[in-house]
Structure formats: C-alpha cells, structure tokens
Design a protein around this motif. Structure first.
Motif, PDB file in Angstrom:
ATOM      1  N   SER A  29       0.835  -1.203   0.000  1.00 55.88           N
ATOM      2  CA  SER A  29       0.000   0.000   0.000  1.00 55.88           C
ATOM      3  C   SER A  29       0.872   1.257   0.000  1.00 55.88           C
ATOM      4  O   SER A  29       1.958   1.284   0.588  1.00 55.88           O
ATOM      5  N   HIS A  31       0.554   5.229   0.898  1.00 52.21           N
ATOM      6  CA  HIS A  31      -0.295   6.215   1.559  1.00 52.21           C
ATOM      7  C   HIS A  31       0.227   7.620   1.300  1.00 52.21           C
ATOM      8  O   HIS A  31       1.433   7.820   1.140  1.00 52.21           O
ATOM      9  N   ASN A  37      -1.179   5.358   9.061  1.00 50.99           N
ATOM     10  CA  ASN A  37      -1.478   3.969   8.705  1.00 50.99           C
ATOM     11  C   ASN A  37      -1.981   3.224   9.935  1.00 50.99           C
ATOM     12  O   ASN A  37      -1.264   3.055  10.908  1.00 50.99           O
ATOM     13  N   THR A  38      -3.230   2.775   9.862  1.00 51.98           N
ATOM     14  CA  THR A  38      -3.797   2.017  10.984  1.00 51.98           C
ATOM     15  C   THR A  38      -3.928   0.536  10.646  1.00 51.98           C
ATOM     16  O   THR A  38      -4.416  -0.236  11.441  1.00 51.98           O
ATOM     17  N   SER A  39      -3.514   0.176   9.433  1.00 53.32           N
ATOM     18  CA  SER A  39      -3.602  -1.234   9.066  1.00 53.32           C
ATOM     19  C   SER A  39      -2.453  -1.995   9.715  1.00 53.32           C
ATOM     20  O   SER A  39      -1.545  -1.401  10.288  1.00 53.32           O
ATOM     21  N   LYS A  40      -2.490  -3.297   9.582  1.00 52.20           N
ATOM     22  CA  LYS A  40      -1.438  -4.113  10.190  1.00 52.20           C
ATOM     23  C   LYS A  40      -0.341  -4.467   9.182  1.00 52.20           C
ATOM     24  O   LYS A  40       0.468  -5.358   9.435  1.00 52.20           O
ATOM     25  N   ASP A  41      -0.338  -3.744   8.069  1.00 56.73           N
ATOM     26  CA  ASP A  41       0.712  -4.001   7.072  1.00 56.73           C
ATOM     27  C   ASP A  41       2.085  -3.733   7.689  1.00 56.73           C
ATOM     28  O   ASP A  41       2.298  -2.722   8.359  1.00 56.73           O
TER      29      ASP A  41
END
Lengths: 132, 194
Positions: A29, A31, A37-41
């Motif tokens: 991803s 951004h 970034n709040t995803s767990k990537d």
C-alpha cells in the motif's frame, strides 16, 4: 493564462499509478504523507509530492516524489531494495498523462523514529509535470 | 497511435538505420517518398551482431545527445530599392551533416558487426529518427502498431545518408563516448506517425 488545479492534477496522476490493478496486486500500500497507517501491514510506503521546481510554462511544475519505504526491521535492508525495484518498474521513465518521471535513488535510513520495529528507506524520483 | 500532442521530454527518442539483406539501389532510394514506404524498411530489429535480412533495421543505442534534426535555414537578405528594410528570401541550404554523441560500447561497433562495417563503407542507407516521449513496446514498424513503435505517441523523420566516421573519445573518469558523423543526401521526410 489559468493555472487552475495544476497541483491537484499532478497528485491525481501520480496516485493513479498506485490505483492500477497491477500495483494493487503487488500488495504494497502507498499512503499520502499525512495519512496515519492504521492497518497491520508491515511493508508499506508513504508518498510525498514535492513540487519544488519550475516548469516550462505557468501550467507546468517539476520536483521530486519522495517515497518512504517501511519494512519489518528484522528482515534486513534488501526488503526495502526489492520494493524500490518494484517502484522503479512502475515509475522510472514512465509518462503518466502529462507527467514524466526520470531517474531514481534509494537511501536506507535505518530504524523509523516513530516505530523502531520498522526499517525505513527513502526512494526519490524526479518528475516533470507538463501542462499545456 | 498518433503524433505527440503535448509538451514533454523525448526521453526515448531513437535513431535507427535500415539494413536490408541487399543494399538499396539508387533507383530504389529515389523512389522512396511516402510514410508507408519508409516504415516498411523498419519491420524487424536486429542487433549489431545480427544478420541482415528483409526489412531489418538496427538501432543506434546509448545516444547521449542528439543534434538538431532537419534542414538548416539559409535566409538571404535582398536589398530593395526604396524600402527602409531589406527583404528576406529562402536560399539553398548547405547540406547538413549530423553528429551524434554516444556512450560508447565497443562491442556494438566492432569490426565485422553490422554497425561497425557501416562506418565509411560509402553505402547509402535510410535513417529514421523517432521522437518518443514514452517507451514503446518495440521499435519496429509493423501492421499492428500496438505491438511496435506505434504503441506510444510518435513522430518519425526519415532521410538517406551515409555513416561517414566514428571517433572514440576515451574518458578517464566519465563513461567513454564516441561521435558518429553521418552525411545527409536527401531531403528530410516527415513528420510521419503510425
């Protein structure tokens, strides 16, 4: 001469690359710089468009794309280089509507200050945005 | 595709030379004047170590700097009796020659190679300069433009000339360069596109 939406147009053109099915399939991803970034990537990129240079006319501008590449710290620096090579294949020498992208560089920056569990590399590429 | 319709840098501009299996005769060269006739000569790309065949061409790669492409002007001032200013007419231009600066790769220009043997051989060749802002799928002209140079916006110029000289410029710190000098023995044809 109107210079309306020069920067927005540029931004749309750059981000359109990362919305293509081909890039989405890479599962990395990208951004905007201000996005948290709040995803767990654990591998992702942060894109900043620095329109700092003059263009050939009032509707044109040049500058740099600065892409911070984040990878897990323990994986090693090559993970960042692999992502930089992927970015190269989508960006270097490409023309995105009226924006041409030139040569790139990639500099390892060590652990991220905000999150030391991530390793940060900074990928930069020069661009010329031509407005007609 | 079509001609380039926007401002931009010609990042992928290309110089190519038609190398058919049998050199073109003066009569065949004199008959060339349409885009289709020129483009037909650039159907299949070969490398410098390759073998010439029907409608094959070779690209001059690693170009560092292109000169101006086209016939230079020769404006002649003509005095006019009773006029405060002279008039200008287009005179006959001097025959131009083209010098291209290359990042020199000796293997491409070795004796026995297609490009290497072309230097100073006195044979007339058909040249193509393609102005390209984007990278094409391939550099050949064919019936399916989307699989060749027609896959991106392109503007093509053709002329007849000879490869007259190759001068190597050794560099101790930068990359080695070479200067290729070509003579031009026809008008420029174009701009064409496909």
């Amino acid at each position: 001469m109107s210079t309306d939406s020069k920067f927005v147009t540029l931004e749309n053109q750059i981000f359109s690359v990362f919305a293509t099915p081909e890039w989405v399939a890479e599962k990395i991803s990208v951004h905007p710089a201000s996005y948290i970034n709040t995803s767990k990537d654990t591998s992702f990129c942060r894109l900043d468009i620095v329109s700092s240079g003059k263009g050939v006319n009032l509707k044109s501008v040049s500058g740099m794309l600065i892409i911070d590449i984040f990878t897990p710290f323990g994986v090693g620096p090559r993970a960042g280089s692999v992502i930089a090579d992927k970015l190269d294949s989508y960006l270097v020498g490409k023309t995105i509507v009226g924006t041409q992208l030139m040569g790139s560089t990639c500099v390892p920056k060590g652990p991220d200050k905000a999150n030391p569990s991530l390793l940060r590399s900074t990928y930069t590429i020069a661009f010329n945005h031509f407005g007609v | 595709m079509a001609h380039i319709s926007s401002i931009g840098a010609g990042l992928f501009s290309d110089l190519a030379i038609a190398v058919p299996s049998t050199d073109l005769t003066p009569a065949a060269i004199a008959a060339l004047d349409t885009d289709a006739e020129f483009q037909a000569l650039f159907a299949t790309e070969i490398l410098s170590a390759g073998t010439k065949s029907t409608d094959t061409f070779i690209r001059v790669q690693n170009v560092r700097e292109f000169p101006s492409m086209g016939t230079p002007p020769n404006i002649v001032n003509v005095p006019v009796y009773g006029s405060a200013t002279s008039q200008q007419i287009q005179g006959q231009s001097d025959a131009p020659s083209i010098e291209v600066q290359l990042n020199y790769v000796p293997a491409d220009w070795a004796a026995g190679s297609v490009l290497g043997d072309m230097v100073g051989d006195g044979v007339q060749y058909v040249f193509r300069f393609a102005l390209l802002n984007s990278e094409p799928v391939a550099y050949d002209s064919n019936s399916t433009p989307a699989s060749g140079i027609g896959s991106v916006a392109n503007s093509q110029y053709y002329w007849v000339g000879k490869v007259e000289a190759l001068q190597v410029n050794p560099q101790l710190t930068d990359s080695n360069t070479a200067t290729v000098t070509m003579s031009i023995q026809s008008d420029f044809f174009g701009a064409f596109t496909e």
